[in-house]
Scaffold this active site. Structure first.
Site, short mmCIF file in Angstrom:
data_model
loop_
_atom_site.label_atom_id
_atom_site.label_comp_id
_atom_site.label_asym_id
_atom_site.label_seq_id
_atom_site.Cartn_x
_atom_site.Cartn_y
_atom_site.Cartn_z
N ASP A 224 43.34 50.48 39.63
CA ASP A 224 42.48 49.29 39.56
C ASP A 224 41.80 49.24 38.21
OD1 ASP A 224 40.67 47.08 40.44
OD2 ASP A 224 41.46 47.66 42.41
N HIS A 264 35.64 45.88 40.40
CA HIS A 264 36.62 45.71 41.47
C HIS A 264 37.12 47.06 41.99
CE1 HIS A 264 40.54 44.51 43.25
NE2 HIS A 264 39.94 43.36 43.49
N SER A 463 42.25 42.29 48.50
CA SER A 463 41.72 43.41 47.70
C SER A 463 41.01 44.42 48.58
CB SER A 463 40.74 42.91 46.64
OG SER A 463 41.39 42.57 45.47
#
Length: 541
Positions: A224, A264, A463
């Site tokens: 990520d 994220h 996600s």
């Protein structure tokens, strides 16, 4: 127009077109492009232009030219600058109009039967320099031809692919990817009463599974953008293992965020395996985290390197909450919905390596978020890879989240947030979300002005669903580490809850194999999956 073939010699190529209203500029190796453009000639050439994209690793900038502008004079001025290697038109996807960049590196794989000396002899004959020998496939290299610039590299790669000794050959293409998020209640883990005394019973039954397993001894690699590895929920001996930064220009920084925008990865990792000691538990709180920072465009060779690293460094599970740019979930006319996104041979082979060679041959279990475009995931080369488990999102009403991608490749779904569509005619019909999303880790005090370690209640999209599913796999492997990846995949399918609604239509219905285009095999049930893994272990003796 140029054609590119990510497959073998007779595979179907795809086409890219030149967009003459976009101007790409690439700097010479070792000379920062920003310095090269700090001069009067560059100012003149770029007057009125808008910077729309900067690929830092390739040191490429893309500018949008003013309407009715003559690009030839601008290119000529830029090409005269000593530290500018290339200034020219940009290739674009003819369907989405998105820019597609290339690095002039070529991924080249010879057939397996060739000896190493034969490979080297052919590379010498072709006049190329080896940039990297790919460790995840036999006889595979990234090479560079010093005498070839611009789109001539596509012609050259196509000619090389015609040789019987060459299996794959294509330029390294770079596209902007997209994280699978849609921007304290852990209702996804257990039945929960949330704000206004609303009871939510739409979990993956994780809390019950924790009585039997918490992911002990399992390593989850999360690829990520960046990770706050100093967060209290990732503390403890052996919690962080094998951390690596695949942004080569920033490798010394490790996997940590550079700024508050890179949050994220921290959220995704928390869904998978946060300790649960302070403010949020992951699905597998005692699993170890392998944080792999990758912010490069899709198709970069570092993308393949990340999968190889994960497998080579002992990851059991790999979670990827990203993929190609997609259409807007609520706009059925968005052209991206029908776009087929092919997977570069280098990435495809690296995924195959991890899935077949990882875990001492039992194979890493690899998850991808299916996507948030309310479109067919079968077109996505990442989530549709046959060695990947594609994860969709379901909401707090036991239904598919409105944005979640669907299709034959969808394997399962996991609880996540949802979006409501204002048009009651929207299909599938959307219900009013009762929650903001998923509670998980966020950047801590070093990045945000808070006095406590940070958490968010609104992480969402596939996600969030993807690392949730990865966490369930960690619970399974924690109690039965002898399972290979195919056995884990089947356990997840067999232990899903068949959720849905009557007005979902045909795509929401389950077929004779227990599969639905909207839900895959259904919503994961962690307790049932762990029980099945324990039963198989007992049967095996």
């Amino acid at each position: 127009m140029v054609e590119i073939n990510f497959g073998k010699q007779h595979s179907r190529p795809f086409a890219l077109e030149k967009n003459r209203q976009l101007l790409a500029i690439r700097g010479c190796a070792g000379k920062p492009l920003t310095h090269a453009l700090c001069c009067e000639s560059a100012d003149t050439a770029l007057q009125g232009c808008e910077l729309v994209l900067h690929i830092e690793d390739a040191d490429v900038q893309v500018y949008k030219l003013p309407q009715h502008s003559d690009p030839s004079q601008r290119k000529a001025l830029l090409r005269e600058l000593p530290d500018v290697r290339f200034a020219g038109s940009v290739l674009m996807d003819p369907i989405t109009q998105d820019p597609v960049l290339y690095t002039e590196n070529v991924f080249l794989k010879f057939i397996d039967s060739l000896r190493a000396t034969q490979c080297m002899a052919i590379l010498e004959e072709l006049g190329v320099m080896i940039k990297q020998q790919a460790p995840y496939a036999s006889n595979a290299f990234f090479v560079h031809h010093p005498a070839v610039q611009g789109t001539d590299i596509f012609t050259l790669a196509a000619e090389w692919l015609k040789r019987d000794e060459i299996e794959y050959c294509h330029p390294e293409l770079l596209r902007q990817g997209q994280r699978r998020a849609i921007h304290a209640n852990q209702w996804h883990l257990k039945k929960t009463t949330v704000t206004y005394q609303v009871d939510i019973d739409a979990s993956a039954n994780v809390e019950a599974a924790h009585e039997l397993a918490q992911g002990e001894g399992v390593v989850i690699a999360v690829i990520d953008d960046a990770f706050d590895i100093d967060h209290p929920e990732f503390a403890g001996e052996g919690k962080i293992v094998g951390a690596q930064n695949f942004d080569r220009r920033n490798a010394k920084q490790g996997p940590r965020p550079k700024n508050a925008l890179e949050r994220h990865g921290t959220a995704a990792a928390g869904v998978a395996c946060a300790n649960g000691k302070v403010g949020a538990s992951g699905v597998a709180p005692r699993a170890s985290l392998m944080p792999l920072k990758l912010t490069k465009p899709l198709g970069a060779r570092a993308e393949a390197d990340a999968f190889y690293w994960a497998a080579d460094q002992g990851a059991d599970i790999i979670s990827c909450s990203w993929g190609p740019a997609e259409g807007h979930w609520a706009d059925p006319a968005d052209p991206r919905h029908s776009q087929v996104f092919p997977l570069a041979a280098s990435t495809r082979l690296a995924i195959e390596y991890a899935a077949t060679k990882g875990r001492n041959g039992k194979g890493c279990v690899i998850f991808f978020g299916a996507g948030n475009g309310n479109e067919c995931a079968d077109n996505d080369g990442y989530s549709s890879h046959p060695h990947v488990i594609a994860v969709g999102a379901c909401n707090d009403q036991n239904r598919r989240s409105a944005y979640s991608d669907f299709g034959k490749v969808l394997w399962c779904c996991f609880p996540s947030g949802d979006q409501q569509h204002p048009d009651p005619k929207f299909k599938p019909a959307t219900s009013t979300p009762q929650t903001r999303g998923i509670r998980t880790t966020d950047l801590s005090t070093r990045f945000v002005a808070q006095t406590l370690p940070a958490y968010t209640d609104s992480f969402s999209g596939t996600s969030s669903a993807c690392p949730g599913a990865a966490g369930v796999a960690a619970l399974v492997l924690g109690v039965n580490p002898g399972l290979d990846r195919l056995a884990v995949r089947q356990i997840l399918a067999d232990c899903c809850d068949k959720i849905g609604h009557a007005d979902d239509g045909p795509l929401g219905q389950y077929d004779e194999n227990g599969h639905s285009h909207y839900y895959g095999h259904g919503r994961l049930n962690a307790m049932r999956a762990v029980q099945r893994a324990l039963a198989l272990k007992a049967t095996a003796g």
